[in-house]
Motif scaffolding. Structure first.
Motif, PDB file in Angstrom:
ATOM      1  N   VAL A 182       0.985  -1.123  -0.097  1.00 48.88           N
ATOM      2  CA  VAL A 182       0.276   0.015  -0.026  1.00 48.88           C
ATOM      3  C   VAL A 182       0.878   1.180  -0.123  1.00 48.88           C
ATOM      4  N   GLY A 183       0.634   1.848  -0.879  1.00 47.05           N
ATOM      5  CA  GLY A 183       1.396   3.231  -1.101  1.00 47.05           C
ATOM      6  C   GLY A 183       0.573   4.452  -0.352  1.00 47.05           C
ATOM      7  N   ILE A 206      -0.221  10.245  -9.442  1.00 44.37           N
ATOM      8  CA  ILE A 206       0.699   9.110  -9.084  1.00 44.37           C
ATOM      9  C   ILE A 206       1.145   8.455 -10.291  1.00 44.37           C
ATOM     10  N   TYR A 207       2.301   7.943 -10.728  1.00 45.21           N
ATOM     11  CA  TYR A 207       2.467   7.195 -11.891  1.00 45.21           C
ATOM     12  C   TYR A 207       3.417   6.166 -11.363  1.00 45.21           C
ATOM     13  N   ARG A 208       3.351   5.102 -11.840  1.00 41.83           N
ATOM     14  CA  ARG A 208       4.166   3.826 -11.976  1.00 41.83           C
ATOM     15  C   ARG A 208       5.233   3.688 -13.155  1.00 41.83           C
ATOM     16  N   ILE A 209       6.228   3.647 -12.930  1.00 40.58           N
ATOM     17  CA  ILE A 209       7.347   3.643 -14.231  1.00 40.58           C
ATOM     18  C   ILE A 209       7.667   2.191 -14.298  1.00 40.58           C
ATOM     19  N   ASP A 210       7.449   1.674 -15.479  1.00 46.53           N
ATOM     20  CA  ASP A 210       7.771   0.415 -16.094  1.00 46.53           C
ATOM     21  C   ASP A 210       8.426   0.262 -17.142  1.00 46.53           C
ATOM     22  N   GLY A 211       9.321   0.107 -17.297  1.00 49.53           N
ATOM     23  CA  GLY A 211      10.504   0.022 -18.780  1.00 49.53           C
ATOM     24  C   GLY A 211      10.335   1.295 -19.355  1.00 49.53           C
ATOM     25  N   SER A 269       2.456   4.940 -16.166  1.00 48.21           N
ATOM     26  CA  SER A 269       1.370   4.601 -15.978  1.00 48.21           C
ATOM     27  C   SER A 269       0.563   4.911 -15.049  1.00 48.21           C
ATOM     28  N   LEU A 270      -0.609   5.946 -15.275  1.00 48.17           N
ATOM     29  CA  LEU A 270      -1.208   6.430 -14.394  1.00 48.17           C
ATOM     30  C   LEU A 270      -1.852   5.498 -13.129  1.00 48.17           C
ATOM     31  N   VAL A 271      -1.672   5.634 -11.944  1.00 47.98           N
ATOM     32  CA  VAL A 271      -2.021   5.030 -10.888  1.00 47.98           C
ATOM     33  C   VAL A 271      -3.140   5.633 -10.276  1.00 47.98           C
ATOM     34  N   ASP A 272      -3.040   6.817 -10.092  1.00 46.91           N
ATOM     35  CA  ASP A 272      -3.999   7.646  -9.239  1.00 46.91           C
ATOM     36  C   ASP A 272      -3.971   9.439  -9.420  1.00 46.91           C
ATOM     37  N   SER A 273      -4.775   9.962  -9.493  1.00 44.99           N
ATOM     38  CA  SER A 273      -5.065  11.536  -9.650  1.00 44.99           C
ATOM     39  C   SER A 273      -5.924  11.955  -8.046  1.00 44.99           C
ATOM     40  N   ILE A 274      -5.645  13.002  -7.606  1.00 48.23           N
ATOM     41  CA  ILE A 274      -6.256  13.441  -6.426  1.00 48.23           C
ATOM     42  C   ILE A 274      -6.369  14.888  -6.404  1.00 48.23           C
ATOM     43  N   TYR A 275      -7.425  15.658  -6.252  1.00 43.79           N
ATOM     44  CA  TYR A 275      -7.483  16.829  -6.046  1.00 43.79           C
ATOM     45  C   TYR A 275      -8.012  17.264  -4.702  1.00 43.79           C
ATOM     46  N   ASP A 276      -7.616  18.151  -4.069  1.00 39.30           N
ATOM     47  CA  ASP A 276      -8.272  18.729  -2.779  1.00 39.30           C
ATOM     48  C   ASP A 276      -7.986  20.178  -2.763  1.00 39.30           C
ATOM     49  N   VAL A 312       2.659  -2.346  -6.406  1.00 35.97           N
ATOM     50  CA  VAL A 312       3.125  -3.432  -7.112  1.00 35.97           C
ATOM     51  C   VAL A 312       4.513  -3.611  -6.513  1.00 35.97           C
ATOM     52  N   ASN A 313       4.660  -4.800  -5.647  1.00 31.66           N
ATOM     53  CA  ASN A 313       6.174  -5.137  -5.349  1.00 31.66           C
ATOM     54  C   ASN A 313       6.977  -5.007  -6.379  1.00 31.66           C
ATOM     55  N   GLY A 314       8.237  -4.185  -5.818  1.00 32.74           N
ATOM     56  CA  GLY A 314       9.363  -3.844  -6.737  1.00 32.74           C
ATOM     57  C   GLY A 314       9.101  -2.772  -7.767  1.00 32.74           C
ATOM     58  N   GLY A 315       7.729  -2.241  -7.863  1.00 30.38           N
ATOM     59  CA  GLY A 315       7.640  -1.313  -8.756  1.00 30.38           C
ATOM     60  C   GLY A 315       8.380   0.156  -8.501  1.00 30.38           C
ATOM     61  N   GLU A 316       8.543   1.085  -9.514  1.00 34.60           N
ATOM     62  CA  GLU A 316       8.845   2.232  -9.157  1.00 34.60           C
ATOM     63  C   GLU A 316       7.871   3.194  -9.517  1.00 34.60           C
ATOM     64  N   TYR A 317       7.805   4.374  -8.643  1.00 38.91           N
ATOM     65  CA  TYR A 317       6.684   5.326  -8.464  1.00 38.91           C
ATOM     66  C   TYR A 317       7.076   6.840  -8.642  1.00 38.91           C
TER      67      TYR A 317
END
Length: 127
Positions: free
Chosen positions: A50-51, A72-77, A81-88, A104-109
């Motif tokens: 959980v991030g 928030i993006y996940r970087i893969d190769g 890839s868009l993970v989440d977008s938050i506005y407040d 994701v285990n081992g993922g780069e964000y």
């Protein structure tokens, strides 16, 4: 030879007397040059899979409105890839945002954060 050595020494001595050393000094405290914001704190971490991202913004005196966009993006190769977008947002001078996302285990964000603080109708971006 003595005459050349004497001339060289005289020139070096003359140059050293007229030259002045200068050094750039860092200020004792580094402060951002924001007009409408006093403090920004950002935490981005993981607890198992959980991030969590948390931001805290404290506006300067007379700040009337603060808004934040977090992407928030996940970087893969090399691909993002868009993970989440938050506005407040908040009326006033303090904004707290906390959001969790599945990791994701081992993922780069990477998180992209844009905060805008307003005094009346005039906004100042903090990126």
């Amino acid at each position: 030879m003595k005459k050349i050595t004497s001339i060289v020494l005289a020139v070096l001595l003359t140059l050293s007397m007229v030259s002045q050393s200068s050094f750039a000094a860092m200020p004792s405290e580094v402060m951002p040059l924001w007009d409408y914001t006093d403090r920004v704190a950002i935490e981005f971490g993981f607890y198992g899979s959980v991030g969590e991202i948390a931001i805290n913004v404290i506006g300067a005196v007379n700040t009337t409105f603060i808004e934040a966009v977090i992407v928030i993006y996940r970087i893969d190769g090399g691909r993002y890839s868009l993970v989440d977008s938050i506005y407040d947002s908040t009326t006033g001078s303090a904004l707290d945002v906390v959001s969790e996302f599945d990791g994701v285990n081992g993922g780069e964000y990477m998180a992209e954060i844009v905060i805008t603080a307003y005094q009346g109708d005039i906004g100042e971006d903090i990126e």
